[in-house]
Structure formats: C-alpha cells, structure tokens
Scaffold this motif. Structure first.
Motif, PDB file in Angstrom:
ATOM      1  N   ILE A  34     -20.680  24.509 -26.308  1.00 46.08           N
ATOM      2  CA  ILE A  34     -21.536  25.503 -27.067  1.00 46.08           C
ATOM      3  C   ILE A  34     -21.065  25.245 -28.587  1.00 46.08           C
ATOM      4  O   ILE A  34     -21.877  25.323 -29.326  1.00 46.08           O
ATOM      5  CB  ILE A  34     -21.407  26.835 -26.519  1.00 46.08           C
ATOM      6  CG1 ILE A  34     -22.249  27.088 -25.174  1.00 46.08           C
ATOM      7  CG2 ILE A  34     -21.822  27.940 -27.557  1.00 46.08           C
ATOM      8  CD1 ILE A  34     -22.059  28.371 -24.562  1.00 46.08           C
ATOM      9  N   PHE A  35     -19.771  25.285 -28.675  1.00 45.92           N
ATOM     10  CA  PHE A  35     -19.065  25.040 -30.053  1.00 45.92           C
ATOM     11  C   PHE A  35     -19.284  23.755 -30.639  1.00 45.92           C
ATOM     12  O   PHE A  35     -19.185  23.716 -31.881  1.00 45.92           O
ATOM     13  CB  PHE A  35     -17.618  25.734 -29.872  1.00 45.92           C
ATOM     14  CG  PHE A  35     -17.257  27.245 -30.164  1.00 45.92           C
ATOM     15  CD1 PHE A  35     -17.735  27.852 -31.260  1.00 45.92           C
ATOM     16  CD2 PHE A  35     -17.227  27.840 -28.961  1.00 45.92           C
ATOM     17  CE1 PHE A  35     -17.348  29.334 -31.182  1.00 45.92           C
ATOM     18  CE2 PHE A  35     -16.925  29.355 -28.773  1.00 45.92           C
ATOM     19  CZ  PHE A  35     -17.084  29.897 -30.128  1.00 45.92           C
ATOM     20  N   THR A  36     -19.616  22.955 -29.545  1.00 49.82           N
ATOM     21  CA  THR A  36     -19.712  21.718 -30.097  1.00 49.82           C
ATOM     22  C   THR A  36     -21.149  21.623 -30.993  1.00 49.82           C
ATOM     23  O   THR A  36     -21.546  20.719 -31.816  1.00 49.82           O
ATOM     24  CB  THR A  36     -19.545  20.364 -28.953  1.00 49.82           C
ATOM     25  OG1 THR A  36     -18.432  20.543 -28.661  1.00 49.82           O
ATOM     26  CG2 THR A  36     -19.979  19.112 -29.409  1.00 49.82           C
ATOM     27  N   ILE A  37     -21.976  22.215 -30.080  1.00 45.69           N
ATOM     28  CA  ILE A  37     -23.439  22.355 -31.022  1.00 45.69           C
ATOM     29  C   ILE A  37     -23.302  23.016 -32.266  1.00 45.69           C
ATOM     30  O   ILE A  37     -23.900  22.606 -33.269  1.00 45.69           O
ATOM     31  CB  ILE A  37     -24.441  23.102 -30.110  1.00 45.69           C
ATOM     32  CG1 ILE A  37     -24.703  22.708 -28.572  1.00 45.69           C
ATOM     33  CG2 ILE A  37     -25.661  23.709 -30.610  1.00 45.69           C
ATOM     34  CD1 ILE A  37     -25.386  23.232 -27.685  1.00 45.69           C
ATOM     35  N   GLY A  38     -22.447  23.988 -32.282  1.00 45.68           N
ATOM     36  CA  GLY A  38     -22.216  24.668 -33.681  1.00 45.68           C
ATOM     37  C   GLY A  38     -21.572  23.680 -34.658  1.00 45.68           C
ATOM     38  O   GLY A  38     -21.771  23.437 -35.925  1.00 45.68           O
ATOM     39  N   ALA A  39     -20.564  22.663 -34.159  1.00 46.18           N
ATOM     40  CA  ALA A  39     -20.096  21.597 -35.068  1.00 46.18           C
ATOM     41  C   ALA A  39     -21.107  20.715 -35.373  1.00 46.18           C
ATOM     42  O   ALA A  39     -20.940  20.110 -36.411  1.00 46.18           O
ATOM     43  CB  ALA A  39     -19.121  20.820 -34.262  1.00 46.18           C
ATOM     44  N   ILE A  40     -22.189  20.255 -34.597  1.00 43.79           N
ATOM     45  CA  ILE A  40     -23.309  19.434 -34.751  1.00 43.79           C
ATOM     46  C   ILE A  40     -23.981  20.064 -36.068  1.00 43.79           C
ATOM     47  O   ILE A  40     -24.279  19.269 -36.806  1.00 43.79           O
ATOM     48  CB  ILE A  40     -24.035  19.060 -33.666  1.00 43.79           C
ATOM     49  CG1 ILE A  40     -23.301  18.142 -32.620  1.00 43.79           C
ATOM     50  CG2 ILE A  40     -25.112  18.427 -34.199  1.00 43.79           C
ATOM     51  CD1 ILE A  40     -24.043  18.393 -31.350  1.00 43.79           C
ATOM     52  N   SER A  41     -24.219  21.225 -35.868  1.00 44.14           N
ATOM     53  CA  SER A  41     -25.053  22.006 -37.115  1.00 44.14           C
ATOM     54  C   SER A  41     -24.193  22.021 -38.277  1.00 44.14           C
ATOM     55  O   SER A  41     -24.773  21.797 -39.373  1.00 44.14           O
ATOM     56  CB  SER A  41     -25.562  23.440 -36.517  1.00 44.14           C
ATOM     57  OG  SER A  41     -24.290  24.326 -36.656  1.00 44.14           O
ATOM     58  N   LEU A  42     -22.977  22.160 -38.168  1.00 45.58           N
ATOM     59  CA  LEU A  42     -22.073  22.522 -39.319  1.00 45.58           C
ATOM     60  C   LEU A  42     -21.981  20.901 -40.184  1.00 45.58           C
ATOM     61  O   LEU A  42     -21.790  20.816 -41.295  1.00 45.58           O
ATOM     62  CB  LEU A  42     -20.761  22.831 -39.038  1.00 45.58           C
ATOM     63  CG  LEU A  42     -19.682  22.733 -40.281  1.00 45.58           C
ATOM     64  CD1 LEU A  42     -20.027  23.819 -41.441  1.00 45.58           C
ATOM     65  CD2 LEU A  42     -18.370  23.406 -39.681  1.00 45.58           C
ATOM     66  N   SER A  46     -29.639  23.667 -40.404  1.00 41.71           N
ATOM     67  CA  SER A  46     -28.236  23.898 -39.713  1.00 41.71           C
ATOM     68  C   SER A  46     -27.953  25.265 -39.231  1.00 41.71           C
ATOM     69  O   SER A  46     -27.537  25.604 -37.913  1.00 41.71           O
ATOM     70  CB  SER A  46     -27.127  23.552 -40.921  1.00 41.71           C
ATOM     71  OG  SER A  46     -25.919  23.834 -40.527  1.00 41.71           O
ATOM     72  N   ALA A  47     -28.753  26.149 -39.759  1.00 38.16           N
ATOM     73  CA  ALA A  47     -28.504  27.543 -39.405  1.00 38.16           C
ATOM     74  C   ALA A  47     -29.184  27.864 -38.078  1.00 38.16           C
ATOM     75  O   ALA A  47     -28.763  28.620 -37.249  1.00 38.16           O
ATOM     76  CB  ALA A  47     -28.945  28.671 -40.390  1.00 38.16           C
ATOM     77  N   ALA A  48     -30.268  27.255 -37.936  1.00 37.10           N
ATOM     78  CA  ALA A  48     -31.279  27.565 -36.950  1.00 37.10           C
ATOM     79  C   ALA A  48     -30.365  26.686 -35.753  1.00 37.10           C
ATOM     80  O   ALA A  48     -30.663  27.599 -34.487  1.00 37.10           O
ATOM     81  CB  ALA A  48     -32.488  26.699 -37.041  1.00 37.10           C
ATOM     82  N   ILE A  49     -29.808  25.610 -35.828  1.00 40.22           N
ATOM     83  CA  ILE A  49     -29.099  24.967 -34.734  1.00 40.22           C
ATOM     84  C   ILE A  49     -27.714  25.840 -34.339  1.00 40.22           C
ATOM     85  O   ILE A  49     -27.518  25.934 -33.020  1.00 40.22           O
ATOM     86  CB  ILE A  49     -28.811  23.671 -35.036  1.00 40.22           C
ATOM     87  CG1 ILE A  49     -30.003  22.793 -35.238  1.00 40.22           C
ATOM     88  CG2 ILE A  49     -27.855  23.017 -33.952  1.00 40.22           C
ATOM     89  CD1 ILE A  49     -29.572  21.387 -35.635  1.00 40.22           C
ATOM     90  N   ALA A  50     -27.279  26.282 -35.245  1.00 38.54           N
ATOM     91  CA  ALA A  50     -26.171  27.281 -34.874  1.00 38.54           C
ATOM     92  C   ALA A  50     -26.612  28.616 -34.154  1.00 38.54           C
ATOM     93  O   ALA A  50     -25.993  29.038 -33.184  1.00 38.54           O
ATOM     94  CB  ALA A  50     -25.394  27.844 -36.263  1.00 38.54           C
ATOM     95  N   GLY A  51     -27.799  29.207 -34.518  1.00 43.51           N
ATOM     96  CA  GLY A  51     -28.306  30.322 -33.926  1.00 43.51           C
ATOM     97  C   GLY A  51     -28.691  30.034 -32.357  1.00 43.51           C
ATOM     98  O   GLY A  51     -28.514  30.827 -31.574  1.00 43.51           O
ATOM     99  N   GLY A  59     -15.055  14.863 -31.806  1.00 45.51           N
ATOM    100  CA  GLY A  59     -14.094  15.948 -32.116  1.00 45.51           C
ATOM    101  C   GLY A  59     -14.143  17.205 -31.311  1.00 45.51           C
ATOM    102  O   GLY A  59     -13.206  17.878 -30.422  1.00 45.51           O
ATOM    103  N   GLY A  60     -15.472  17.768 -30.645  1.00 47.82           N
ATOM    104  CA  GLY A  60     -15.896  18.798 -29.844  1.00 47.82           C
ATOM    105  C   GLY A  60     -14.982  18.348 -28.532  1.00 47.82           C
ATOM    106  O   GLY A  60     -14.372  19.071 -27.732  1.00 47.82           O
ATOM    107  N   LEU A  61     -15.295  17.152 -28.021  1.00 46.86           N
ATOM    108  CA  LEU A  61     -14.790  16.712 -26.897  1.00 46.86           C
ATOM    109  C   LEU A  61     -13.181  16.928 -26.739  1.00 46.86           C
ATOM    110  O   LEU A  61     -12.430  17.175 -25.612  1.00 46.86           O
ATOM    111  CB  LEU A  61     -15.123  15.326 -26.395  1.00 46.86           C
ATOM    112  CG  LEU A  61     -14.649  14.895 -25.091  1.00 46.86           C
ATOM    113  CD1 LEU A  61     -15.386  15.360 -23.926  1.00 46.86           C
ATOM    114  CD2 LEU A  61     -15.051  13.261 -24.758  1.00 46.86           C
ATOM    115  N   ILE A  62     -12.541  16.450 -27.817  1.00 44.15           N
ATOM    116  CA  ILE A  62     -11.115  16.590 -27.923  1.00 44.15           C
ATOM    117  C   ILE A  62     -10.362  17.928 -27.934  1.00 44.15           C
ATOM    118  O   ILE A  62      -9.810  18.195 -27.078  1.00 44.15           O
ATOM    119  CB  ILE A  62     -10.619  15.698 -29.080  1.00 44.15           C
ATOM    120  CG1 ILE A  62     -10.880  14.331 -29.073  1.00 44.15           C
ATOM    121  CG2 ILE A  62      -8.995  15.913 -29.199  1.00 44.15           C
ATOM    122  CD1 ILE A  62     -10.468  13.404 -30.308  1.00 44.15           C
TER     123      ILE A  62
END
Length: 346
Positions: free
Chosen positions: A34-42, A228-233, A277-280
C-alpha cells in the motif's frame, strides 16, 4: 533492464500465497505494498517534475477518510443549522470517491502552490498536511477525532450477474493491492512515455527552456499533482478498508518520509525505482523484527539506507541499469576468438 523488475515482483507476489500461509508476512506485504503505491504516486512529482512534496501523506489520509466515511455514512451539522445526513454506500464507491476527492484536493493545492518553487513549495505542502491533520483531529462530529473511525466495511467487489465478494482474507486483499499497484504503475508509465511526460521531464531539467518552447509550467505541474494525489488517495482507501480503523495518526510525517525513502533509494525518475525501494524498505522491518530489538532495527534500517545512498547515489534501479549495460558493452567489445590455423596452409 530494470523495466522487467516490476512484472517479476508482481508475478512473485502473486504466486507467494500459494506456498505461504503465514498471516504475519502476508499482512506486512499488504501494508508495504500500500505504501509502495503511495511511493509510485510521489515519484510522479519528485522523480519526473523535480517537485518535492513533504505533505504527500495528506492525500493518502484524505483518501482513507473519504472512502471510510462514504462507506460508513455520517450525520454532521454545518453553519446555519444545516445538517448533512449520508447513508453508507458500497465500499467500492468509497474507493472511487477517495480517488476523486484526493485528486480534487491535489488540483486545488497544485493551482495555489505551483506559483512558487523550491523550498517555498515544500513549506506549502507541509503546512497543507498539518492543516488536514488538525481538521481530522478536531472535527470530532465527522471524523471521531482521536477516537478513530472504526468498523470500516471491508472492500467488496462484484460483477453484474456474478454476485459479490467481500475481501475478508489476507490473500484476497493481497491480490487487490497488487491489482491497484499494477494499475497505478501502468498509469504512470503511460504518462511518462507520452508527450505530457516529456513536458514534465523538460520542466525538471530546465524550466525556462521548456517554457520557451511552449510548455505551460503551471498547468503541467498541476495535472501531475492531481494524478499523483488521486493515486495516493487510492492507496489510502485500501489502507482504510484493510485495517478497518483510521485516526489522525494516518497523517504522520513519518509516512511521507517512508515514501520519500522508497522513491530516492529505489531511483527517482525511474518506473522501477519506487517498486524496488518499496520492496527493500517494506520488507526489511519484517525481516529484522524476529531477530532484533526495535532500537537495533532502526539502526540497521538507517545503515542500509546510508549504504545505498553512498554506493548507489542515483538509486538501486539506475545502478542496476548501469551494471547490466556495462556488462553488455564489455561482452560486445570482446574480441572474437582466434581461429586455429591448419598445418600446411590452405
């Protein structure tokens, strides 16, 4: 070559539940994903436009609250004695509302804040995240404040004529997370390889030059911030319906820092970077927890981050690309083996 990393990670995680039934590890993979999805958006902002948003967790939290309140319903009073009563809707509608509301907030913040650049933009994003956190903390009638929103319905998926499925198990939620992550990755990849993506990269490399050839800087950056904000949402919605409880701590600054670490360590401005990065840094705490005290875990976490930044300053993905391209180049420049000479000549 790192373009093959995300598909390989997707396949590996999709096959993992077939042989792994440990709920603790599955839970950690879902949370990290879930936080990797946030990282993709960022990464769409930080990596491709060069704009550092340290308030990105605000859109994640807005998505979580929007989705939860849409599914739970609410009865809240406004100015002048007006009351708004909303009956709970289907959780999937909440997911769509999270994308819509977070994207709208991203558009508003982008229109207002992209008139400034650099440190001023960073300060604006931090202030926005703090204001949203204070609203969530103090508007108790709507958000329950520090008491938290609880009993959030689990996500439901269905198709006309085929019935409906409530995603109760961790395996089901893992596949949902992978589906949303794949969709987010494909959206960002499509944008990056389009004319819009070239405009974003142009603004990052040389804003004045890009504007001189007709790129509308404010419009381009605002659209990037909105997507980016929509993907983070969307990631925030998954968080709310999976954990089924949210409070103002969802806006903690440390979550934004986690996303930034995933992007920078993996390789900002690359599609595979946030995934690596999310995987690590999504699995590292899980791997360390059985063997170390919490204090030692953070020391190792920081040491790994420092080691990556020193040895691979551009991130893991660019380093892997350089390593593999160097090997290919060396192989192509290798002289052909000498042909044996026959005795007696031709």
């Amino acid at each position: 070559m790192t373009r093959f990393v995300p598909p390989l990670v997707l396949v590996a995680l999709a096959l993992l539940p077939l042989g792994l039934k440990d709920p603790y590890i599955l839970n950690a993979l879902i949370a990290g994903g879930i936080f990797t999805i946030g990282a993709i958006s960022l990464n769409l902002l930080l990596g491709y436009t060069g704009q550092l948003s340290l308030g990105h967790i605000a859109f994640f939290g807005i998505g979580a609250y929007a989705s939860a309140l849409t599914a739970l319903g609410f009865d809240v009073g406004l100015f002048g004695g007006v009351r708004i009563v909303h009956e709970g809707w289907h959780p999937f509608i909440g997911f769509l509302m999270a994308i819509l509301v977070s994207g709208l907030c991203g558009y508003v913040v982008g229109r207002l804040s992209f008139r400034v650049r650099g440190a001023y933009f960073v300060i604006v994003t931090i202030c926005f995240a703090e204001v949203v956190r204070l609203v969530a903390l103090n508007w108790v009638e709507l958000t329950q404040g520090p008491l938290a929103l609880t009993s959030i319905p689990q996500m439901k998926l269905g198709f006309p004529g085929l019935g409906e499925t409530t995603l109760r198990t961790k395996t089901q939620n893992l596949y949902l997370m992978l589906g949303v992550a794949t969709l987010a990755y494909l959206v960002v990849a499509r944008l990056v390889h389009s004319r819009f993506g070239r405009a974003m990269r142009g603004l990052k490399e040389n804003e004045q030059l890009a504007m001189s050839v007709g790129v509308n800087a404010t419009k381009t950056l605002t659209v990037a911030a909105t997507i980016s904000a929509a993907i983070a949402g969307a990631a925030g919605s998954l968080y709310a319906h999976y954990f089924r409880i949210i409070d103002p701590d969802v806006f903690l600054f440390s979550y934004t820092v986690t996303m930034v670490i995933m992007v920078v360590s993996g390789g900002k401005g690359t599609l595979a970077g946030p995934v690596i990065g999310g995987l690590i840094f999504g699995t590292l705490p899980v791997a360390l927890r059985p063997y170390m005290a919490p204090e030692a875990q953070w020391i190792v976490y920081g040491a790994v981050l420092i080691l990556i930044l020193f040895l691979m300053p551009r991130g893991v993905a660019p380093w892997l690309d350089g390593l593999l391209s160097g090997r290919r180049k060396a192989a192509s420049e290798k002289p052909p083996a000498a042909q044996p000479q026959l005795e007696g000549g031709a």
